[in-house]
Design an enzyme around this catalytic site. Structure first.
Site, PDB file in Angstrom:
ATOM      1  CD  GLU A   1      -4.735  -3.314  -0.374  1.00 30.85           C
ATOM      2  OE1 GLU A   1      -5.497  -3.048  -1.330  1.00 30.85           O
ATOM      3  OE2 GLU A   1      -3.865  -4.190  -0.437  1.00 30.85           O
TER       4      GLU A   1
ATOM      5  CG  HIS B   1      -0.896  -3.208  -4.839  1.00 29.79           C
ATOM      6  ND1 HIS B   1      -1.423  -2.028  -4.390  1.00 29.79           N
ATOM      7  CD2 HIS B   1      -1.862  -4.150  -4.640  1.00 29.79           C
ATOM      8  CE1 HIS B   1      -2.640  -2.230  -3.949  1.00 29.79           C
ATOM      9  NE2 HIS B   1      -2.937  -3.504  -4.086  1.00 29.79           N
TER      10      HIS B   1
END
Length: 231
Positions: A80, A113
């Site tokens: 990420e 997310h």
């Protein structure tokens, strides 16, 4: 992309210390609630709350063999940060400037997310309204965290700091302030929570001073007109 050896030691240590200062309250709460020795406490902390801590040295190998632990502490932080900081920020900074990039990049990070919503809906882990409220809350704090790691990346010019801070925050989770309010030593804990926030605000710029990380930082050098984040 922030992958360089020059200045890597302070880039690995100082941002992590800054993040730990912010989590002073939860760390003190963990120390108070943990009846074991310091080493055993570290084992429980790294192992994600396994208790009581096993004496077998193979405990450390159990963490590495646990796919959830690897995902949360190694794979997710590395991938990420590589995508949303090391790859995205160098493209945003020349177009929008450092300050705007720090605020824009976390929006993509927060949206990424939302896959948790699909997972929760599929397995019916809660009501639809509760799931979406949780998603909004998660989007909010991942957005704030994304801005923080973007700030670190631009100020230090290193990827290692955001990765370690990301792994640490995944390990700690969102601070359980409600638990602290019900704790027998709540006054002490609340003082530690407040002290942690104050230390974080006071040390935010000093500990991320670009001069510690072999200036000029590569990302800031991409901007034709460096913003306040770079200075």
């Amino acid at each position: 992309m922030g992958i360089r050896l020059e200045g890597v030691v302070p880039a690995a240590i100082l941002p992590l210390l800054l993040t730990m200062a912010l989590f002073l309250g939860p760390l003190i709460q963990l120390a108070i609630d943990c009846p074991w020795s310091f080493i055993d406490t570290i084992k429980v902390w790294i192992g994600g709350g396994v208790s009581p801590p096993p004496a077998d040295p193979s405990f450390w190998a159990l963490c590495v063999s646990d796919m959830r632990w690897l995902r949360n502490q190694v794979v997710a932080p590395l991938t990420e940060e590589l995508v949303f900081r090391a790859s995205m920020l160098p493209m945003l900074v020349p177009c929008a400037g450092p300050n705007t990039a720090v605020l824009t990049c976390p929006l993509f990070f927060g949206v990424a997310h939302f896959h948790h919503v699909i997972e929760q809906l599929r397995f019916r882990q809660a009501t639809v309204s509760a799931i979406f409220l949780s998603a909004v809350f998660q989007f909010s704090y991942t957005g704030v965290f994304g801005a923080y790691t973007a700030f670190i990346f631009i100020r230090t010019g290193h990827l290692v700091g955001p990765v370690l801070c990301h792994s640490f925050c995944n390990l700690m989770g969102f601070p359980a302030l409600s638990t602290a309010l019900e704790h027998p030593r709540r006054l002490t804990l609340l003082c530690c929570y407040l002290l942690g926030v104050l230390l974080f605000l006071l040390l935010l710029f000093p500990l991320t001073d670009p001069s510690y990380y072999s200036p000029p930082t590569p990302v800031c050098s991409l901007s034709t007109v460096p913003g306040s984040v770079c200075s």
